[in-house]
Design a protein around this motif. Structure first.
Motif, PDB file in Angstrom:
ATOM      1  N   MET A  18       2.468  12.874  -0.154  1.00 37.54           N
ATOM      2  CA  MET A  18       2.399  11.443   0.727  1.00 37.54           C
ATOM      3  C   MET A  18       1.308  11.811   1.689  1.00 37.54           C
ATOM      4  SD  MET A  18       2.857   8.600   1.335  1.00 37.54           S
ATOM      5  CE  MET A  18       4.233   7.536   0.086  1.00 37.54           C
ATOM      6  N   GLU A  56      -1.206  10.089   3.016  1.00 38.62           N
ATOM      7  CA  GLU A  56      -1.648   9.204   3.880  1.00 38.62           C
ATOM      8  C   GLU A  56      -2.729   9.523   5.382  1.00 38.62           C
ATOM      9  OE1 GLU A  56       3.063   7.395   5.454  1.00 38.62           O
ATOM     10  OE2 GLU A  56       2.619   9.427   4.971  1.00 38.62           O
ATOM     11  N   GLU A 101       3.783   5.579  -2.903  1.00 40.34           N
ATOM     12  CA  GLU A 101       5.260   6.620  -3.527  1.00 40.34           C
ATOM     13  C   GLU A 101       4.530   6.284  -5.133  1.00 40.34           C
ATOM     14  OE1 GLU A 101       8.377   5.111  -0.714  1.00 40.34           O
ATOM     15  OE2 GLU A 101       8.476   3.040  -2.161  1.00 40.34           O
ATOM     16  N   GLN A 153       0.547  -1.181  -0.112  1.00 42.21           N
ATOM     17  CA  GLN A 153      -0.069  -0.018  -0.152  1.00 42.21           C
ATOM     18  C   GLN A 153       1.063   1.018   0.081  1.00 42.21           C
ATOM     19  OE1 GLN A 153      -2.977  -0.625   3.355  1.00 42.21           O
ATOM     20  NE2 GLN A 153      -3.703  -2.024   1.941  1.00 42.21           N
ATOM     21  N   TYR A 154       1.938   1.209   0.631  1.00 37.80           N
ATOM     22  CA  TYR A 154       2.834   2.876   0.729  1.00 37.80           C
ATOM     23  C   TYR A 154       3.478   2.976  -0.320  1.00 37.80           C
ATOM     24  CZ  TYR A 154       6.498   6.249   2.512  1.00 37.80           C
ATOM     25  OH  TYR A 154       6.817   7.269   2.799  1.00 37.80           O
ATOM     26  N   ARG A 155       3.763   1.579  -0.948  1.00 34.95           N
ATOM     27  CA  ARG A 155       4.623   1.515  -2.594  1.00 34.95           C
ATOM     28  C   ARG A 155       3.610   2.039  -3.561  1.00 34.95           C
ATOM     29  NH1 ARG A 155       6.493   2.347  -6.074  1.00 34.95           N
ATOM     30  NH2 ARG A 155       8.443   1.473  -7.620  1.00 34.95           N
TER      31      ARG A 155
END
Length: 575
Positions: A119, A123, A109, A104-106
């Protein structure tokens, strides 16, 4: 007892179907247009006076990236402030589903670069209460919306889910089993309400080391191509087969470097409309577009539905050196978004770095050159003399190089100088060429993306106020067909796009003589303590979404009547 929830009275009705305008009333009940013509007094629970106003179908914004913004902004601004009542998400092959939790973070990104979404904002706003595509649609369904959303499936999340991140980015060709899984996932998404698939394919199949036509601005966060840039044509054909087998669906594709034979094969196999991205209204591209239009005509003669989407709007890019990445790799290295502000100031003061910047061309790709950037605002009162002037003019007045002129100014303002710059060499002749072609969809807002320097959601307001009212390039009847009915047909909207009895009551009521839009301006209103550029519309008396007033006198009513249009309709795909 009132027969209608709302009656819009005495407006000049332009139905979006190219019919001649006429003065009349519209009766709305349960979110649907029930009657058009003359309606007796007293038959509406609420009556909206449209005397002297244009009454037309809400605008449909086909090219947006509101996939994240839907979770924090019900109005999907700036589109929702400019008469847009429906948008398409999941464009260019990008999106957030399917996505495994450890990626998910990727996924976020990637969007910080290819679509320039902060970001911190993602988030703070994306709930991530899904992994599968159907689960994401359920989450969007739960979010309050004042604008309708029609979803496409981005190819990048599919490739990463099936092949893994490394292999997808390496451009490995999927195995037969993986191809079948890609097709199964697309079917699953369409069963849940997706209306087709999208891709950005601007690189070389299987070769992530080759440069892409999109350059750094359309790359992953680390500067490498997106998986869809290096995907194989056979994989696209397999996804097209899904649409052909289902007898439904649509394709949005940014792939100007792909062979035209491949485009035609996709259209033949899928049987679907394909939206060709994108046609900038550039005075430098007149001959290129003439050739492209001739190909579109040949495709139509073969019964293949390939339609161009034009960048027919011309808002300037508004930016500061807090976030700017469109003057090429050397500027980005020393003054780009990944460099801390203190370091940017240090770099711009460094003579050795200035020497490298002077060696660069002033103009990079399709963005206005360094010398063309024009000062909008300053922090230091001593710099007020430069407001409204171009950096080239400032350099000439001071007798210095353009690079020194802009570096000195930015340093003295502690990076708070704001500039405007043109893009795509857009000019009035280029706009005229695109608007004269009846099958080019006008406007490409990119809403929800490039938030710190672009606000193009005012494209429909601009088209009517400038190119219809001022330049008389189109009639209002033609303009509203192009802004609503044509995009509805090309992108899979089943129950809206024109004003007709039985259609969803997505309606704009505006003052033709007063319609206008703001010069782009900064607002510090993003989640995660971030800012963006916006441009609100003016002259909108009422905007109705599914029969409820969401905008009144250019102000939000905080009524969230928008819907997720599963299968292109304002109800569940199964209904």
């Amino acid at each position: 007892m009132a027969q209608y929830d709302i009656v819009i009275r005495n407006g000049m009705i332009i139905d979006g179907a190219r019919s001649p305008r006429y003065k009349g009333d519209i009766g709305v009940k349960d979110g649907v247009i029930k009657r058009m013509g003359r309606i007796k007094d007293g038959e509406g629970a609420r009556e909206l006076d449209a005397e002297g106003m244009v009454v037309a179908p809400g605008f449909i914004d086909l090219h947006t990236h509101y996939d994240a913004q839907v979770f924090w902004d019900p109005y999907l601004t700036t589109s929702g402030w400019n008469g847009v009542t429906s948008v398409v998400i999941g464009n260019c092959g990008f999106g957030f589903a399917p996505c495994k939790k450890d990626l998910q973070y990727r996924a976020m990104e990637s969007m910080t670069k290819v679509e320039a979404i902060p970001m911190a904002t993602m988030e703070a706003s994306i709930p991530w209460d899904w992994e599968s595509y159907p689960e994401m649609l359920d989450s969007i369904d739960r979010a309050p919306k004042a604008v309708n959303l029609l979803p496409y499936v981005g190819v990048n999340p599919l490739l990463i889910w099936v092949m893994g991140l490394e292999d997808a980015k390496a451009g490995r060709k999927p195995t037969e089993a993986e191809t079948e899984e890609l097709k199964r996932l697309l079917n699953e998404a369409m069963d849940a309400g997706a209306c087709g698939w999208s891709s950005q394919t601007l690189g070389v199949s299987g070769d992530p080391t080759a440069p892409t036509a999109g350059g750094a601005a359309q790359s992953d966060f680390d500067g490498t191509p997106m998986p869809s840039d290096v995907m194989w044509p056979e994989t696209q054909i397999a996804l097209a087969e899904v649409l052909g087998e289902r007898g439904e669906g649509f394709i949005e594709l940014s792939g100007a470097t792909m062979p035209r034979e491949h485009w035609e094969q996709l259209a033949e196999v899928s049987g679907a409309p394909i939206i060709y991205q994108a046609l900038p209204a550039s005075n430098m591209m007149i001959d290129m577009h003439k050739n492209l239009f001739e190909w579109f005509d040949r495709c139509r003669e073969k019964g293949l539905r390939i339609y161009g989407q034009g960048i027919t709007q011309n808002p300037p890019l508004l930016f500061t050196f807090d976030y700017w990445d469109l003057w090429g790799p050397v500027w980005e290295e020393y003054a780009g978004p990944n460099t801390q502000n203190e370091k940017i100031l240090e770099n711009l003061a460094d003579e050795s770095i200035r020497e490298k910047l002077r060696a660069e061309p002033l103009k990079y790709m399709f963005i206005g050159g360094v010398d063309e950037a024009r000062v909008v605002s300053v922090e230091n009162s001593e710099n007020e003399q430069w407001i409204g002037q171009s950096v080239g003019d400032i350099a000439e007045a001071r007798g210095v190089h353009v690079v020194d002129a802009i570096c000195d100014l930015v340093i003295s303002d502690n990076l708070k100088t704001s500039f405007q710059a043109p893009q795509f060499d857009i000019g009035i002749e280029g706009i005229k060429q695109l608007l004269e072609n009846s099958w080019v969809i006008p406007g490409l807002s990119d809403g929800g993306a490039h938030l710190k320097y672009l606000a193009a959601g005012s494209y429909a307001t601009e088209l009517i106020s400038l190119y219809v009212r001022e330049h008389e390039m189109l009639s209002l009847e033609e303009a509203h067909w192009r802004l609503s009915a044509l995009p509805a047909f090309c992108a899979g909207f089943q129950d809206r796009g024109t004003l007709r009895e039985g259609a969803a009551a997505d309606i704009v009521v505006y003052d033709y003589e007063k319609l206008d839009y703001e010069f782009p301006n900064f607002r510090h209103d993003l989640p995660g303590d971030e800012y963006r550029v916006v441009s609100a519309g003016m002259g909108y008396r009422f905007v109705l979404v599914n029969g409820e007033v969401t905008i009144e006198d250019d102000k939000e009513t905080h009524i969230h009547s928008g819907k997720l249009l599963r299968g292109g309709r304002g109800k569940s795909a199964e209904a």
